[in-house]
Design an enzyme around this catalytic site. Structure first.
Site, mmCIF file in Angstrom:
data_model
loop_
_atom_site.group_PDB
_atom_site.id
_atom_site.type_symbol
_atom_site.label_atom_id
_atom_site.label_comp_id
_atom_site.label_asym_id
_atom_site.label_seq_id
_atom_site.Cartn_x
_atom_site.Cartn_y
_atom_site.Cartn_z
ATOM 1 C CB CYS A 60 -0.901 0.005 1.229
ATOM 2 S SG CYS A 60 -2.217 1.229 1.154
ATOM 3 C CB CYS A 63 3.919 0.261 2.960
ATOM 4 S SG CYS A 63 2.560 -0.840 3.379
ATOM 5 C CG ASP A 438 10.010 15.882 -39.121
ATOM 6 O OD1 ASP A 438 9.981 16.849 -39.902
ATOM 7 O OD2 ASP A 438 10.993 15.125 -38.991
#
Length: 742
Positions: A60, A63, A438
């Site tokens: 998580c 943590c 381009d």
């Protein structure tokens, strides 16, 4: 006039063509070097270099926050960043590495100095599952004892054992989280389990701990798959290489090979280092690096990359990089950096979760205390509901909803030869409305090819024999196109002398004591060649947008060879796919002449084109479209595209032949010059955002339903835990669908 784009003008001189197309080739060479020359490095803080560690056991984002806050309290730590999504930590500190590693382990997480150590030191199946399986088995026995109403004290002891075995790690992590000033899921679950025990609900507390441990184990397994979505790249490069020592081939460690050494790669072996083929010819599978589906022929002078597979012949390769500086090493570094960067949506969710958790924690206290004090309700009943609210408050599923999907998408895109530099770029590409491209090297291949031959006073074979013999003495791209054509058609070569390149005009040489010229029409007119015989033909060719090489002498014109940059075979189909993907308009921006731009525009099907543009002009066009509210991407490959790439909402570089400046400036790199990967990147981005939104709404919906069930008393503590951990696991599994994206 744009330097590179002018190379394709039919009115350019042979020498000008030479210099300018050579510039394009030089950019390509520079890029190949740059992709391999810069080792992964980390920024220094106050002169202290940053060191990378691999963190294990994070399930998580909170943590990561706990680790950061704990390490920042150590003396000598200047800066620390822990990335939950990649499982990596960068720390700038004068503190001893052993002290840093001990602190991380003390907080409750595993740590390894490098990514390679992380892979080799991953916990085994039994190390990961043993505590969970043991606590689960004890819980089942305790349930049976409770159900049979036998030996209630034994059941309580078993529940206690489950709490100790399954709860040791989360309680330890919760202690350090509180100490560092964080309220993470370990704190919420630990309070819920301890609270259940305090009111005599030993079974509920043990069930909470087991379900939490089970959910965490499953989450970590799923997250590791996500974090290692590019793990296969780490295994691409073999550990040893073959070299010649005297008359024998011996093996040496790939780490011991220096730049400039010669290595040998047998058929069926992976190429261990970037280099240039010196002898041999073979098909090489470059899919791991470029995403190309078909093997590419490699022969003398061709560049090869570490991690690609030599499928057929024996290749001798001169090494151009060390093992830490290869293209694959840089790819891994770029992908890991990108995976650590948060998208705007992820940052928003994290900010919400940071405010949400303390608020709900406070509400849980109010729910536990206010009804008994104000309405004389049952303390145990409302304390229990407060614990349920604590569990439901855990925002784990919500905060995981975004990073797992983004990390998965960036990893799977890298395997397809598309490098996406972070969650912001991944999120932004989904909203594109307009794409500017381009011409040279993007919509076209960026190198000249022979288009046609027009003999005048000689046969075609004689024309080619004279022209290719003279051009063989030159190295400019038009000369290479002519000599390559001659080699393919086995044109016999003639002895030449007195070769001379005339700047801005062409090449002259003597064959059988006769001086011949290959170059610009104006040059041959200047020296007095009878060009009047081809004037009408020249006008017709002039309108076709090709470069024209006239071959002749003072006495006669031998013929004309036309050369042009070819439109990519996939360009037209790619632009159609972009339309199907919802792109409103496509525009070509080029510094080339109007007639050439018109021809390429017709061949590719762009909606608009603008010619005769300087680099600043391209940038200004991008700005003007952005001012109308359009989300604009720019696709380019040259240095002159860098301003437009930087200005656009998304800059996309053609990586295989692009200049280093373009690659560094761009948000997305198409590694193999595969323009057709662009629609794939857009569709992947949109799929990822759909999954993220599904995850967010699912997480919020589950929370709301569970909260509604608390107050009527329809929810139990273990169901609350199951809904939270189950939601987090489902969110992760849903995010892993990105890995299956084609």
């Amino acid at each position: 006039m744009e330097h590179k784009e002018e190379t394709k003008s039919c009115c350019s001189t042979a020498s000008t063509c030479s210099s300018k197309i050579s510039a394009t080739d030089q950019e390509r060479t520079n890029d190949t070097v740059s992709l391999s020359a810069s080792p992964p490095s980390f920024l220094a803080v106050n002169g202290i270099p940053s060191t990378e560690y691999a963190i294990q056991g994070m399930d998580c984002p909170s943590c990561a926050m706990t680790i950061e806050k704990s390490l920042k309290k150590l003396k000598g730590v200047q800066s620390v960043q822990v990335h939950f999504s990649t499982g990596k930590m960068n720390i700038a500190a004068t503190t001893e590495p052993d002290r840093i590693m001990r602190e991380v382990k003390r907080v409750g997480f595993g740590i390894a100095p490098t990514a390679e150590d992380q892979i080799s030191n991953q916990p085994t199946f039994w190390q990961s599952w043993l505590p969970t399986l043991l606590s689960g088995g004890l819980l089942i026995i305790a349930f049976i004892c409770t159900w049979l109403s036998v030996l209630p004290m034994i059941a309580t002891i078993l529940y206690g054992a489950v709490l100790v075995i399954g709860g040791y790690k989360p309680v330890k992590s919760a202690f350090f989280a509180i100490k560092s000033g964080s309220l993470d899921m370990n704190v919420l679950m630990s309070v819920a389990a301890i609270g259940a025990v305090c009111i005599g609900q030993w079974g509920e507390g043990a069930t909470v701990v087991f379900l939490f441990a089970l959910g965490n184990t499953l989450q970590q397994m799923s997250l590791e798959r996500t974090r290692h979505s590019v793990k296969g790249l780490l295994n691409l490069v073999p550990a040893s290489v073959w070299i010649m020592q005297g008359e024998k081939m011996i093996q040496r460690s790939v780490d011991d090979i220096a730049i400039g050494e010669t290595i040998i790669v047998k058929a069926g072996d992976k190429i261990p280092l970037d280099g240039i083929v010196t002898t041999g010819e073979s098909h090489v599978n470059q899919a791991p690096i470029t995403g190309e589906s078909q093997p590419v022929i490699k022969q003398n002078g061709d560049i090869v990359y570490a991690g690609t597979l030599n499928e057929e012949g024996l290749l001798t390769i001169q090494v151009t990089t060390t093992v830490k500086d290869t293209v694959v090493a840089r790819m891994i570094h770029m992908v890991e950096e990108a995976q650590a960067n948060k998208s705007p949506l992820q940052a928003l969710v994290d900010r919400f979760a940071n405010r949400y958790t303390p608020i709900v924690f406070g509400l849980a206290i109010i729910v536990s205390v206010v009804p008994p004090l104000v309405w004389n309700a049952s303390w145990s009943e409302w304390f229990y509901r407060g614990l349920e609210l604590l569990v439901i408050a855990c925002p784990c599923a919500l905060v995981i909803s975004t990073p797992v999907a983004i990390v998965s998408a960036i990893g799977v895109a890298a395997k397809q030869g598309v490098l996406i530099k972070g969650g912001s770029a991944l999120e932004a590409i989904a909203g594109l409305q307009m794409i500017a491209l381009d011409k040279t090297g993007t919509l076209t291949e960026g190198r000249p090819h022979v288009v046609n031959t027009y003999p005048v006073a000689v046969t075609e074979a004689e024309l080619w024999s004279i022209a290719s013999s003279i051009e063989q003495q030159s190295s400019h791209p038009i000369a290479l196109a002519i000599t390559s054509y001659a080699e393919q058609h086995h044109i016999p070569q003639l002895p030449v002398t007195s070769v001379q390149t005339i700047a801005g005009k062409g090449v002259q040489a003597c064959i059988d004591h006769q001086t011949y010229y290959v170059g610009h029409y104006g040059w041959l007119e200047e020296i007095g060649a009878p060009v009047q015989y081809i004037t009408e033909q020249m006008q017709q060719l002039h309108d076709k947008g090709v470069s024209i090489m006239v071959v002749g002498s003072i006495e006669r014109i031998l013929g004309i060879i036309t050369v042009a940059d070819q439109v990519r075979s996939t360009a037209s189909e790619t632009l159609q796919q972009l339309k199907s993907a919802g792109i409103e308009s496509t525009v070509m921006l080029t510094g080339d002449h109007e007639r050439i731009a018109h021809q390429v525009a017709n061949a590719t099907g762009v909606d608009q084109y603008f010619a005769h543009l300087l680099p600043a002009d391209k940038m200004n066009y991008i700005k003007s479209w952005q001012q109308t509210g359009k989300k604009v991407a720019m696709v380019g490959d040259g240095i002159n595209d860098a301003p437009a790439l930087a200005t656009a909402d998304i800059g996309i570089a053609m990586g295989g032949a692009g200049a280093d400046t373009a690659i560094e400036t761009a948000d997305i790199v198409l590694m193999a010059d595969h323009l057709e990967k662009l629609p794939y990147a857009i569709n992947l981005s949109r799929q990822t955002l759909r999954i993220i939104k599904q995850n967010i709404w699912f997480s919020i919906t589950i929370k709301c339903i569970a909260l509604l069930f608390i107050f009527p008393g329809w929810l139990t503590l273990w169901v609350a835990v199951l809904s939270d951990t189950g939601a987090a696991l489902l969110v992760i599994l849903n995010s892993l669908r990105v890995l299956k994206s084609k």
